[in-house]
Write an enzyme that holds these catalytic residues in place. Structure first.
Site: not given
Ligand code: GLC
Length: 754
Positions: A297
């Site tokens: 993430d």
């Molecule tokens: C965010 C979220 C994740 C998302 C990623 C990309 O922080 O936690 O669910 O897919 O970043 O946007």
């Protein structure tokens, strides 16, 4: 042109297949697919041999194009990395034109012309926005959920996106955590079914098709169980709880063929998920045989430093790559450190090769080496986005997602000639209604508000008296008077209340789950008029509604219902559709009860309401143990009766099917759908077992006064659990079976497994 070189490589890989494959043999299908795999392996081997170490590291690098901001940092240098061949994928870019621009750079300006992946958070729709995922789960309609994901993939892929960061499959039992809105609620069995449906919807049966995209099971793992419901907080649990409750939907996603996984922000039992070899290698790869790739993430490798797990970026990079992470989202750590880590012998070349290859393999399966522009077609984009049939599907899903929580004296459905006072901060809202994580959903007012939905359905607004009454979340009561006046002129009041879309979702934990601002005060003022009162809720999580439950005659949980939400709400208000949703998550009486969920354990001193005088029970002094609305709860305009719960036998051996059936009758005056739920209780185990576990459900449509037999078949595999020695198997003994309309209201029977 660079791409021709890759084309040649592809051709060389296919050549042997063209000469030797004998399609006349009986098993030509198997032979054909194994030859296809051989071609893929030959191509990937040849490509890997051509790549430099830097180019392999480049594949493990993912940066945001910044068209949406979904995390704390942005790095504008991603174009430089791209031109240097040091970028494997881009996310947060969502137009065919934009994707074409960047794909062109990748394909024509880098040494080998390796195409990019384009990722985006297509969670509950891309342009046509469906109800939030928690709302979709409340439909208990797997076909509809798959269809919604399919439509999202159709729209997203027409804009150049070939990878979605969905489904979010985190089980969540704490509504203080704002991201309950993104998942399928508290239950493992329902979560597993939804995970399968959404992976299938996004990926289809052939990833190389222009309208299928990579799915991503997130956030691995147990992100939904942060202490105190505070986002990103510590997660600590037994391996038994992890494997029993939080891992099954991820395993289901693997079994459904999910292409990618995303690591969670949280630590699990002291080890951050992005550095957790137990999760990423031991379980995901070795136990489950996952063959896709793992992306972190957003900057979660960097965050292993504040976690206190890594002393610096280099160590964080070493821990992440060696734990099993293949791609670094937004952190730049793999970009800056992998070469040094290899030189210092802290990371093996094989590990870097495996990471790069897993990403190249997904690009191959998407058909990007054959045609890097496969997902990029401005004409298709124009023709695909917001198709009328997609809007109709979104309206249908929204209808099916809504949950009727109360309907005293059959106040609903309303008759069309009634004068209604439409009051509340969300009554004319056409922005919040598409909810959080709404991708390319239009938040400029093109969504259908409740006011518009009713106006359209009635054909005029002559029977609607509108008054906003208050804002979503401030303390201004100056417009109460006007709202009370509107109420006094009407036959019935419909109040549309709830949260703003930023009040649920990421980094949106709340300790107070009441309706925010002065919404409760407004309800109290309207209640004084004595008019029949309907409350419609637009929210991303369970709220604490004891007061509303007392004063309202009817309550409809509409969630954030998407682009067509207002039309769907009007359909339910006026009986164009009979509500059929069931809660996928428990609604507590107050925050003090949290975490509260249906499949709890009995304890050694279970509270017995018949003996309230006896002090020593597991109970609260100030509130009942029961929730306000239990898991699986939802009313209908009609009434359903359950009779004759029958098992084919009383005793079963481990290899016998357990056949269960019940008679369901529609005893009311409306046609409607009912979600028949099957629960089981294992009365005694070598570890304690929950009071109930959902083991099946069926959504049944019955016309008024119709009856139908509903049958379930389970077996000992469905009764397996993690034993004291952590073996996963069923244990002989006595079991109870429950079938009913929600987790509390059930018929009961029993059987013995011997
Ligand atoms: C965010 C979220 C994740 C998302 C990623 C990309 O922080 O936690 O669910 O897919 O970043 O946007």
């Amino acid at each position: 042109m660079k791409h021709k070189h890759l084309y040649l490589l592809l051709l060389i890989s296919i050549l042997p297949f063209l000469t030797s494959c004998d399609l006349s043999t009986g098993n030509n299908q198997t032979e054909f697919s194994s030859k296809k795999d051989q071609i893929r392996e030959t191509f990937l081997d040849s490509l890997m041999q051509e790549m430099t170490l830097e180019e392999k590291i480049g594949q493990t690098v993912l940066f945001s194009a910044g068209w949406n901001v979904t995390g704390p940092t942005l790095d504008e240098n991603y174009i430089i990395y791209l031109r240097d061949g040091m970028l494997g994928a881009i996310f947060n870019m969502h137009s065919a034109k934009g994707s074409k621009e960047f794909q062109k750079i990748a394909v024509e300006e880098t040494r080998l012309g390796i195409p990019l992946l384009f990722g985006y958070d297509v969670i509950h729709g891309h342009k046509t926005i469906f109800p939030i995922s928690l709302g979709e789960a409340a439909s208990w309609d797997m076909e509809m959920i798959e269809k919604a994901s399919r439509i999202a993939a159709e729209e997203a892929s027409s804009t150049g996106i070939n990878w979605t960061f969905a489904p979010m499959v985190d089980i969540a039992r704490d509504p203080r955590w704002g991201r309950v809105s993104e998942g399928a609620g508290e239950d493992v069995y329902l979560g597993v079914q939804v995970a399968k449906a959404r992976v299938q919807g996004f990926q289809g049966n052939d990833l190389s098709k222009y309208n299928t995209i990579l799915a991503c099971a997130k956030h691995y793992a147990a992100y939904g169980a942060p202490i105190a419901g505070r986002d990103y907080n510590t997660v600590d649990m037994s391996e038994r709880e992890l494997r029993t409750t939080y891992l099954p939907p991820f395993k289901a996603a693997v079994d459904a063929g999910v292409s990618t996984f995303m690591t969670a922000f949280n630590e699990l039992n002291g080890v951050p998920a992005s550095g957790n070899k137990f999760l990423l290698t031991d379980i995901l790869r070795e136990e489950w045989g996952f063959e896709g790739f793992v992306v972190t993430d957003y900057t979660s490798i960097n965050e292993m430093i504040p976690h206190g797990f890594s002393k610096d970026e280099k160590q964080a990079g070493e821990q992440a790559i060696n734990a099993g992470v293949d791609m670094d989202m937004q952190g730049g750590i793999f970009l800056r450190n992998l070469e040094t880590l290899l030189a210092e012998g802290k990371v093996s070349e094989k590990r870097i090769n495996d990471a790069a290859r897993s990403i190249l393999d997904m690009k191959y399966q998407l058909g990007l080496f054959e045609d890097p522009y496969r997902y990029i077609d401005t004409q298709r984009e124009k023709e695909t986005l917001s198709k009328p049939k997609y809007l109709e599907a979104a309206r249908d899903m929204a209808r099916k997602s809504m949950v009727l929580l109360k309907n005293d004296n059959q106040l609903l459905p309303l008759s069309k000639n009634k004068k209604i006072a439409l009051i509340g901060p969300l009554a004319k809202d056409d922005r919040e209604i598409i909810g959080s994580w709404a991708a390319q959903g239009d938040r400029t007012g093109t969504a259908i508000s409740v006011f518009e939905g009713i106006d359209d359905l009635l054909g005029s607004d002559k029977n609607i008296i509108y008054a906003k009454g208050c804002e979503i979340n401030d303390d201004d009561q100056s417009n109460f008077k006007q709202a009370v006046l509107a109420a006094k002129q009407a036959d019935v009041v419909v109040m549309v209340m709830g949260e703003s879309h930023q009040m649920s979702g990421e980094a949106a934990s709340r300790t107070n789950l009441d309706l925010p601002g002065v919404q409760k005060e407004l309800i109290a003022e309207i209640k004084k008029t004595g008019k029949p009162l309907v409350i419609i809720l637009m929210n991303g999580r369970p709220l604490t509604l004891e007061y509303e439950n007392k004063v309202a005659d009817a309550i409809l949980e509409a969630w954030w219902s998407g682009t067509m939400g207002g039309a769907a709400i009007a359909d339910l208000l006026y009986g164009e559709y009979n509500p059929s949703g069931k809660l996928p998550i428990t609604f507590p009486r107050n925050v003090g009860q949290i975490p509260i969920y249906y499949n709890a354990k009995n304890t050694g001193r279970p509270y017995n309401p018949v003996l309230p005088h006896n002090t020593y029970w597991s109970r609260y002094l100030d509130v009942d143990n029961s929730p306000l609305y239990p898991f699986g709860y939802g009313l209908s305009y009609t009434s359903f009766e359950y009779t004759d719960l029958i098992l084919n036998k009383q005793e079963y051996s481990f290899d016998e099917d357990i056949n269960i059936r019940v008679t369901l009758s529609n005893t009311g005056k409306y046609d409607g759908e009912e979600v028949v739920q099957l629960y089981v209780q294992d009365l005694v185990g070598n570890v304690t077992r929950p009071l109930k576990e959902l083991k099946g459900f069926e959504k049944v449509y019955l016309k008024s006064s119709e009856s139908q037999l509903v049958s379930f078949t389970i077996n000992s595999d469905d009764l397996a659990f993690y034993n004291l020695d952590m073996s996963f198997k069923a244990e002989a003994g006595e079991f109870k079976v429950f079938v009913g309309t929600n987790s509390d209201d059930v018929l009961e029977s029993k059987f013995i497994l011997k």
